[in-house]
Design a protein around this motif. Structure first.
Motif, PDB file in Angstrom:
ATOM      1  N   TYR A 133       0.851  -1.193   0.000  1.00 34.24           N
ATOM      2  CA  TYR A 133       0.000   0.000   0.000  1.00 34.24           C
ATOM      3  C   TYR A 133       0.881   1.234   0.000  1.00 34.24           C
ATOM      4  O   TYR A 133       1.734   1.415   0.871  1.00 34.24           O
ATOM      5  CB  TYR A 133      -0.909   0.001   1.226  1.00 34.24           C
ATOM      6  CG  TYR A 133      -1.926   1.117   1.216  1.00 34.24           C
ATOM      7  CD1 TYR A 133      -3.092   0.999   0.475  1.00 34.24           C
ATOM      8  CD2 TYR A 133      -1.706   2.284   1.948  1.00 34.24           C
ATOM      9  CE1 TYR A 133      -4.038   2.022   0.465  1.00 34.24           C
ATOM     10  CE2 TYR A 133      -2.637   3.306   1.942  1.00 34.24           C
ATOM     11  CZ  TYR A 133      -3.799   3.169   1.198  1.00 34.24           C
ATOM     12  OH  TYR A 133      -4.721   4.174   1.186  1.00 34.24           O
ATOM     13  N   LYS A 134       0.683   2.085  -1.022  1.00 36.25           N
ATOM     14  CA  LYS A 134       1.485   3.292  -1.152  1.00 36.25           C
ATOM     15  C   LYS A 134       0.698   4.485  -0.632  1.00 36.25           C
ATOM     16  O   LYS A 134      -0.318   4.877  -1.211  1.00 36.25           O
ATOM     17  CB  LYS A 134       1.852   3.522  -2.625  1.00 36.25           C
ATOM     18  CG  LYS A 134       2.700   2.416  -3.238  1.00 36.25           C
ATOM     19  CD  LYS A 134       4.070   2.352  -2.604  1.00 36.25           C
ATOM     20  CE  LYS A 134       4.927   1.291  -3.292  1.00 36.25           C
ATOM     21  NZ  LYS A 134       6.266   1.202  -2.692  1.00 36.25           N
ATOM     22  N   ASN A 142       9.010   6.578  -5.875  1.00 38.92           N
ATOM     23  CA  ASN A 142       7.567   6.388  -5.929  1.00 38.92           C
ATOM     24  C   ASN A 142       6.837   7.518  -6.652  1.00 38.92           C
ATOM     25  O   ASN A 142       5.614   7.561  -6.632  1.00 38.92           O
ATOM     26  CB  ASN A 142       7.000   6.270  -4.508  1.00 38.92           C
ATOM     27  CG  ASN A 142       7.445   5.005  -3.826  1.00 38.92           C
ATOM     28  OD1 ASN A 142       7.559   3.969  -4.459  1.00 38.92           O
ATOM     29  ND2 ASN A 142       7.735   5.102  -2.536  1.00 38.92           N
ATOM     30  N   VAL A 143       7.589   8.455  -7.279  1.00 36.85           N
ATOM     31  CA  VAL A 143       6.934   9.622  -7.856  1.00 36.85           C
ATOM     32  C   VAL A 143       6.035   9.252  -9.028  1.00 36.85           C
ATOM     33  O   VAL A 143       5.108   9.986  -9.363  1.00 36.85           O
ATOM     34  CB  VAL A 143       7.988  10.655  -8.299  1.00 36.85           C
ATOM     35  CG1 VAL A 143       8.712  11.213  -7.107  1.00 36.85           C
ATOM     36  CG2 VAL A 143       8.965  10.047  -9.307  1.00 36.85           C
ATOM     37  N   TRP A 150      -3.110   0.155  -3.551  1.00 35.56           N
ATOM     38  CA  TRP A 150      -2.311  -1.063  -3.495  1.00 35.56           C
ATOM     39  C   TRP A 150      -1.615  -1.264  -4.834  1.00 35.56           C
ATOM     40  O   TRP A 150      -2.242  -1.163  -5.888  1.00 35.56           O
ATOM     41  CB  TRP A 150      -3.196  -2.269  -3.194  1.00 35.56           C
ATOM     42  CG  TRP A 150      -3.724  -2.313  -1.791  1.00 35.56           C
ATOM     43  CD1 TRP A 150      -4.942  -1.909  -1.361  1.00 35.56           C
ATOM     44  CD2 TRP A 150      -3.030  -2.795  -0.633  1.00 35.56           C
ATOM     45  NE1 TRP A 150      -5.073  -2.102  -0.005  1.00 35.56           N
ATOM     46  CE2 TRP A 150      -3.904  -2.652   0.473  1.00 35.56           C
ATOM     47  CE3 TRP A 150      -1.764  -3.329  -0.419  1.00 35.56           C
ATOM     48  CZ2 TRP A 150      -3.553  -3.023   1.760  1.00 35.56           C
ATOM     49  CZ3 TRP A 150      -1.411  -3.700   0.869  1.00 35.56           C
ATOM     50  CH2 TRP A 150      -2.285  -3.550   1.945  1.00 35.56           C
ATOM     51  N   HIS A 151      -0.316  -1.565  -4.775  1.00 37.30           N
ATOM     52  CA  HIS A 151       0.472  -1.793  -5.989  1.00 37.30           C
ATOM     53  C   HIS A 151       1.132  -3.167  -5.914  1.00 37.30           C
ATOM     54  O   HIS A 151       1.614  -3.578  -4.848  1.00 37.30           O
ATOM     55  CB  HIS A 151       1.549  -0.719  -6.157  1.00 37.30           C
ATOM     56  CG  HIS A 151       1.010   0.648  -6.410  1.00 37.30           C
ATOM     57  ND1 HIS A 151       0.651   1.102  -7.660  1.00 37.30           N
ATOM     58  CD2 HIS A 151       0.742   1.680  -5.553  1.00 37.30           C
ATOM     59  CE1 HIS A 151       0.208   2.344  -7.576  1.00 37.30           C
ATOM     60  NE2 HIS A 151       0.246   2.707  -6.308  1.00 37.30           N
ATOM     61  N   ARG A 219       5.711  -2.466   6.954  1.00 39.62           N
ATOM     62  CA  ARG A 219       4.897  -1.624   6.086  1.00 39.62           C
ATOM     63  C   ARG A 219       3.590  -2.343   5.789  1.00 39.62           C
ATOM     64  O   ARG A 219       3.387  -3.486   6.204  1.00 39.62           O
ATOM     65  CB  ARG A 219       5.644  -1.303   4.792  1.00 39.62           C
ATOM     66  CG  ARG A 219       6.043  -2.526   3.973  1.00 39.62           C
ATOM     67  CD  ARG A 219       7.074  -2.138   2.928  1.00 39.62           C
ATOM     68  NE  ARG A 219       7.335  -3.176   1.959  1.00 39.62           N
ATOM     69  CZ  ARG A 219       8.144  -4.214   2.167  1.00 39.62           C
ATOM     70  NH1 ARG A 219       8.758  -4.341   3.341  1.00 39.62           N
ATOM     71  NH2 ARG A 219       8.365  -5.102   1.218  1.00 39.62           N
ATOM     72  N   LEU A 220       2.701  -1.673   5.084  1.00 39.54           N
ATOM     73  CA  LEU A 220       1.417  -2.258   4.750  1.00 39.54           C
ATOM     74  C   LEU A 220       1.571  -3.204   3.565  1.00 39.54           C
ATOM     75  O   LEU A 220       1.869  -2.766   2.449  1.00 39.54           O
ATOM     76  CB  LEU A 220       0.400  -1.155   4.426  1.00 39.54           C
ATOM     77  CG  LEU A 220       0.011  -0.237   5.580  1.00 39.54           C
ATOM     78  CD1 LEU A 220      -0.949   0.837   5.095  1.00 39.54           C
ATOM     79  CD2 LEU A 220      -0.615  -1.031   6.711  1.00 39.54           C
TER      80      LEU A 220
END
Length: 296
Positions: A133-134, A142-143, A150-151, A219-220
């Motif tokens: 999850y970003k 991450n730009v 979610w990726h 992290r998620l």
């Protein structure tokens, strides 16, 4: 063994508006801007809101149609509806070169697979997907990614040749889902790990990440896994080949269109490969030990 991991990553990074052609979107956007301008002008100049309301309703219907198709494209709903519309074939009467839909029991060939996370053995298909999850971040890497989504960060998906016993005739065929096959899996992936409520990773997940040179930072994460084990009931759609006493099912040589599914309001999609679907009757027996829980 057939490595399908790159195909998964490619599908997740394609246009989010599939199966809507990009040309259609490029045409609709200027039309929307022009229609909005005209309707606002009429509203201000003539004080008639009828055209403006009609334009908003029409735009909402078009947008709903686009979102409906993109959502169902991601879940392969059109492929599933297409497969369900086909009649069951019988290996006793099916001819060489005929497109067939066969349902039966799976048995492993010379090579079997093991699922990555649960270590389920005697599989003919195994898929493990790791999502992250970003959130809002200023990190340069991450730009190019959308925030608060979610990726797909990592995936393992493999298939192999297996035997399929036709439930109608009792005859057995070899399904060539191994190397070189473009497989379209309709297999549900269970959520095994979800760190949304607890970001602390379990020792098992940490070990799994480090074995694949992935970051084990808290992290998620969401990990999903699906597999088809020996003894499962599946449905296969492909082309039948007969060679002496050997019967095989391979992927169709040409791309097949699902056609417009007007009752479902779905646009046609291209089917390029062998379809593998877990039978609804046996859907719960596949991944039966996979239950959703916050962390494991």
């Amino acid at each position: 063994m057939n490595d399908l991991s790159n195909a998964v990553l490619r599908d997740h990074h394609t246009s989010p508006f599939k199966p809507i052609p990009s040309l259609v979107l490029y045409i609709l956007i200027p039309i929307f801007v022009l229609g909005l301008s005209v309707s606002v002008f009429i509203l201000i100049a003539v004080h008639n809101a009828l055209f403006f309301v009609f334009f908003l309703l029409l735009s909402a219907l078009v947008l709903a149609f686009i979102l409906w198709n993109t959502r169902h494209w991601a879940t392969k709903a059109a492929v599933l509806f297409f497969l369900n519309s086909l009649p069951e074939s019988d290996l006793r009467v099916a001819q060489h070169g005929e497109l067939v839909k066969i349902t039966g029991l799976v048995s492993c060939g010379s090579l079997s697979l093991e699922s990555s996370y649960e270590k389920a053995t005697r599989c003919v298909y195994a898929s493990t997907l790791l999502y992250e999850y970003k959130g809002l971040t200023l990190q340069p890497r991450n730009v190019k990614r959308s925030c608060f989504q979610w990726h797909l960060e990592y995936c393992e998906r493999f298939s192999t040749d297996f035997f399929l016993t036709d439930r109608k005739s009792g005859l057995r065929a070899i399904v060539k889902a191994g190397s070189g096959c473009n497989l379209i899996p309709l297999v549900f992936e269970s959520k095994l790990v979800n760190t949304r409520k607890c970001r602390i990773l379990s020792p098992h997940l940490t070990k799994w990440l480090r074995e694949r040179n992935l970051s084990a930072e808290s992290r998620l994460l969401r990990l999903e896994e699906g597999y088809v084990q020996e003894g499962s009931t599946v449905t296969v759609f492909g082309m039948l080949h007969r060679n002496n006493e050997m019967t095989t099912i391979v992927q169709p040589p040409e791309v097949i269109s699902s056609g417009c599914l007007w009752r479902k309001l779905l646009l046609p999609v291209d089917i390029d490969g062998l379809i593998l679907r877990v039978s609804p009757m046996a859907g719960q027996s596949v991944n039966q030990n996979s239950i959703q829980h916050p962390e494991r």
